[in-house]
Motif scaffolding. Sequence first.
Motif, PDB file in Angstrom:
ATOM      1  N   SER A 164       0.848  -1.194   0.000  1.00  0.00           N
ATOM      2  CA  SER A 164       0.000   0.000   0.000  1.00  0.00           C
ATOM      3  C   SER A 164       0.880   1.239   0.000  1.00  0.00           C
ATOM      4  O   SER A 164       1.962   1.240   0.599  1.00  0.00           O
ATOM      5  N   PRO A 165       0.449   2.319  -0.645  1.00  0.00           N
ATOM      6  CA  PRO A 165       1.280   3.520  -0.800  1.00  0.00           C
ATOM      7  C   PRO A 165       1.763   4.139   0.509  1.00  0.00           C
ATOM      8  O   PRO A 165       2.846   4.705   0.547  1.00  0.00           O
ATOM      9  N   ASN A 166       0.973   4.033   1.587  1.00  0.00           N
ATOM     10  CA  ASN A 166       1.335   4.701   2.839  1.00  0.00           C
ATOM     11  C   ASN A 166       1.628   3.727   3.973  1.00  0.00           C
ATOM     12  O   ASN A 166       1.648   4.112   5.138  1.00  0.00           O
ATOM     13  N   GLY A 167       1.826   2.463   3.641  1.00  0.00           N
ATOM     14  CA  GLY A 167       2.187   1.463   4.635  1.00  0.00           C
ATOM     15  C   GLY A 167       1.018   0.908   5.428  1.00  0.00           C
ATOM     16  O   GLY A 167       1.221   0.232   6.429  1.00  0.00           O
ATOM     17  N   GLY A 168      -0.203   1.182   5.002  1.00  0.00           N
ATOM     18  CA  GLY A 168      -1.374   0.667   5.708  1.00  0.00           C
ATOM     19  C   GLY A 168      -1.939  -0.554   5.009  1.00  0.00           C
ATOM     20  O   GLY A 168      -1.243  -1.244   4.273  1.00  0.00           O
ATOM     21  N   GLN A 169      -3.213  -0.787   5.253  1.00  0.00           N
ATOM     22  CA  GLN A 169      -3.919  -1.889   4.609  1.00  0.00           C
ATOM     23  C   GLN A 169      -5.025  -1.288   3.752  1.00  0.00           C
ATOM     24  O   GLN A 169      -5.773  -0.427   4.213  1.00  0.00           O
ATOM     25  N   THR A 170      -5.126  -1.738   2.502  1.00  0.00           N
ATOM     26  CA  THR A 170      -6.095  -1.179   1.568  1.00  0.00           C
ATOM     27  C   THR A 170      -7.256  -2.138   1.359  1.00  0.00           C
ATOM     28  O   THR A 170      -7.059  -3.346   1.268  1.00  0.00           O
ATOM     29  N   ARG A 171      -8.438  -1.556   1.275  1.00  0.00           N
ATOM     30  CA  ARG A 171      -9.662  -2.300   0.964  1.00  0.00           C
ATOM     31  C   ARG A 171     -10.445  -1.492  -0.056  1.00  0.00           C
ATOM     32  O   ARG A 171     -10.332  -0.273  -0.127  1.00  0.00           O
ATOM     33  N   MET A 172     -11.266  -2.192  -0.841  1.00  0.00           N
ATOM     34  CA  MET A 172     -12.096  -1.538  -1.839  1.00  0.00           C
ATOM     35  C   MET A 172     -13.539  -1.554  -1.362  1.00  0.00           C
ATOM     36  O   MET A 172     -14.012  -2.541  -0.811  1.00  0.00           O
ATOM     37  N   ALA A 173     -14.230  -0.432  -1.572  1.00  0.00           N
ATOM     38  CA  ALA A 173     -15.663  -0.337  -1.280  1.00  0.00           C
ATOM     39  C   ALA A 173     -16.264   0.565  -2.351  1.00  0.00           C
ATOM     40  O   ALA A 173     -15.880   1.735  -2.468  1.00  0.00           O
ATOM     41  N   GLY A 174     -17.157   0.026  -3.134  1.00  0.00           N
ATOM     42  CA  GLY A 174     -17.735   0.808  -4.228  1.00  0.00           C
ATOM     43  C   GLY A 174     -16.653   1.227  -5.189  1.00  0.00           C
ATOM     44  O   GLY A 174     -15.831   0.420  -5.612  1.00  0.00           O
ATOM     45  N   VAL A 175     -16.618   2.509  -5.517  1.00  0.00           N
ATOM     46  CA  VAL A 175     -15.618   3.029  -6.456  1.00  0.00           C
ATOM     47  C   VAL A 175     -14.354   3.519  -5.745  1.00  0.00           C
ATOM     48  O   VAL A 175     -13.474   4.085  -6.384  1.00  0.00           O
ATOM     49  N   TYR A 176     -14.255   3.284  -4.443  1.00  0.00           N
ATOM     50  CA  TYR A 176     -13.155   3.819  -3.645  1.00  0.00           C
ATOM     51  C   TYR A 176     -12.197   2.733  -3.179  1.00  0.00           C
ATOM     52  O   TYR A 176     -12.581   1.598  -2.942  1.00  0.00           O
ATOM     53  N   HIS A 177     -10.943   3.153  -3.001  1.00  0.00           N
ATOM     54  CA  HIS A 177      -9.964   2.373  -2.262  1.00  0.00           C
ATOM     55  C   HIS A 177      -9.741   3.149  -0.966  1.00  0.00           C
ATOM     56  O   HIS A 177      -9.499   4.358  -1.000  1.00  0.00           O
ATOM     57  N   PHE A 178      -9.825   2.458   0.161  1.00  0.00           N
ATOM     58  CA  PHE A 178      -9.561   3.052   1.467  1.00  0.00           C
ATOM     59  C   PHE A 178      -8.318   2.392   2.036  1.00  0.00           C
ATOM     60  O   PHE A 178      -8.279   1.167   2.188  1.00  0.00           O
ATOM     61  N   GLU A 179      -7.304   3.199   2.352  1.00  0.00           N
ATOM     62  CA  GLU A 179      -6.094   2.668   2.982  1.00  0.00           C
ATOM     63  C   GLU A 179      -6.073   3.126   4.431  1.00  0.00           C
ATOM     64  O   GLU A 179      -5.956   4.318   4.721  1.00  0.00           O
ATOM     65  N   LEU A 180      -6.181   2.169   5.347  1.00  0.00           N
ATOM     66  CA  LEU A 180      -6.168   2.454   6.779  1.00  0.00           C
ATOM     67  C   LEU A 180      -4.738   2.355   7.295  1.00  0.00           C
ATOM     68  O   LEU A 180      -4.079   1.325   7.145  1.00  0.00           O
ATOM     69  N   VAL A 181      -4.258   3.451   7.901  1.00  0.00           N
ATOM     70  CA  VAL A 181      -2.917   3.483   8.470  1.00  0.00           C
ATOM     71  C   VAL A 181      -3.054   3.726   9.971  1.00  0.00           C
ATOM     72  O   VAL A 181      -3.623   4.732  10.399  1.00  0.00           O
ATOM     73  N   LEU A 182      -2.537   2.765  10.746  1.00  0.00           N
ATOM     74  CA  LEU A 182      -2.554   2.858  12.207  1.00  0.00           C
ATOM     75  C   LEU A 182      -1.124   2.811  12.714  1.00  0.00           C
ATOM     76  O   LEU A 182      -0.217   2.366  12.007  1.00  0.00           O
ATOM     77  N   ALA A 183      -0.925   3.233  13.977  1.00  0.00           N
ATOM     78  CA  ALA A 183       0.394   3.145  14.597  1.00  0.00           C
ATOM     79  C   ALA A 183       0.800   1.677  14.633  1.00  0.00           C
ATOM     80  O   ALA A 183      -0.016   0.810  14.934  1.00  0.00           O
ATOM     81  N   GLN A 184       2.048   1.390  14.317  1.00  0.00           N
ATOM     82  CA  GLN A 184       2.490   0.000  14.290  1.00  0.00           C
ATOM     83  C   GLN A 184       3.382  -0.363  15.463  1.00  0.00           C
ATOM     84  O   GLN A 184       3.825  -1.502  15.564  1.00  0.00           O
ATOM     85  N   ASP A 185       3.626   0.588  16.352  1.00  0.00           N
ATOM     86  CA  ASP A 185       4.577   0.338  17.434  1.00  0.00           C
ATOM     87  C   ASP A 185       4.001   0.582  18.823  1.00  0.00           C
ATOM     88  O   ASP A 185       4.737   0.772  19.779  1.00  0.00           O
ATOM     89  N   SER A 186       2.687   0.556  18.960  1.00  0.00           N
ATOM     90  CA  SER A 186       2.062   0.818  20.255  1.00  0.00           C
ATOM     91  C   SER A 186       1.815  -0.504  20.978  1.00  0.00           C
ATOM     92  O   SER A 186       0.834  -1.198  20.714  1.00  0.00           O
ATOM     93  N   LYS A 187       2.725  -0.860  21.884  1.00  0.00           N
ATOM     94  CA  LYS A 187       2.647  -2.148  22.567  1.00  0.00           C
ATOM     95  C   LYS A 187       1.505  -2.208  23.578  1.00  0.00           C
ATOM     96  O   LYS A 187       0.998  -3.278  23.888  1.00  0.00           O
ATOM     97  N   THR A 188       1.101  -1.057  24.098  1.00  0.00           N
ATOM     98  CA  THR A 188      -0.026  -1.003  25.038  1.00  0.00           C
ATOM     99  C   THR A 188      -1.099  -0.085  24.460  1.00  0.00           C
ATOM    100  O   THR A 188      -0.822   0.769  23.623  1.00  0.00           O
ATOM    101  N   ALA A 189      -2.320  -0.281  24.948  1.00  0.00           N
ATOM    102  CA  ALA A 189      -3.426   0.548  24.459  1.00  0.00           C
ATOM    103  C   ALA A 189      -3.234   1.983  24.934  1.00  0.00           C
ATOM    104  O   ALA A 189      -3.120   2.243  26.132  1.00  0.00           O
ATOM    105  N   LYS A 190      -3.149   2.900  23.990  1.00  0.00           N
ATOM    106  CA  LYS A 190      -3.033   4.323  24.281  1.00  0.00           C
ATOM    107  C   LYS A 190      -3.590   5.080  23.095  1.00  0.00           C
ATOM    108  O   LYS A 190      -3.865   4.495  22.038  1.00  0.00           O
ATOM    109  N   GLU A 191      -3.748   6.397  23.224  1.00  0.00           N
ATOM    110  CA  GLU A 191      -4.269   7.194  22.123  1.00  0.00           C
ATOM    111  C   GLU A 191      -3.240   7.244  20.997  1.00  0.00           C
ATOM    112  O   GLU A 191      -2.098   7.629  21.208  1.00  0.00           O
TER     113      GLU A 191
END
Length: 165
Positions: free
Chosen positions: A37-64
């Motif tokens: 994916s272009p921004n290092g996230g995960q891409t999914r298709m819905a309708g005519v759109y591609h949505f790339e979800l990018v989340l923090a990849q280094d948060s070992k504990t639940a935090k904002e």
Amino acid sequence: MKLSKFVFAALTGIAISAASVSSVYAHDDKYFDSIKSPNGGQTRMAGVYHFELVLAQDSKTAKENPVTVYVTDHGNKGIATKGATATLTLVQGAKKTTVELVPEGENRLVGKATYASTANLKGALTVTMAGKPAEQARFTPFAIVKKSSAKPANKEAEHAHEHKH
């Protein structure tokens, strides 16, 4: 009677051709998981759109942590998010968090949510682009995805080419 058989055969052929062509324009999750994916996230298709979800990849504990969704078309060209509304529901074990995402920049929706970067994190995204019906996509951002061993030389270019109308 021969004419009706001909018409039936012709319509059947058209239906099969249409089904074959539409499969070229639709990609499943396995396809998106096999490409970068272009921004290092995960891409999914819905309708005519591609949505790339990018989340923090280094948060070992639940935090904002930040949440970013990039919105593109099938040729990976950014689609303006001005006027869009979106929510992302993150599920991690028994814990469920919903965050409102707001437009930012040309083709991004952003927000913050409390989560840890673990393999059991899943997400459900609902996006309503200005003047359009709502679209939904599901993500498993930290699941380990088995990469396809057979890769074309340039998957991104192949993907963009497949979607030209």
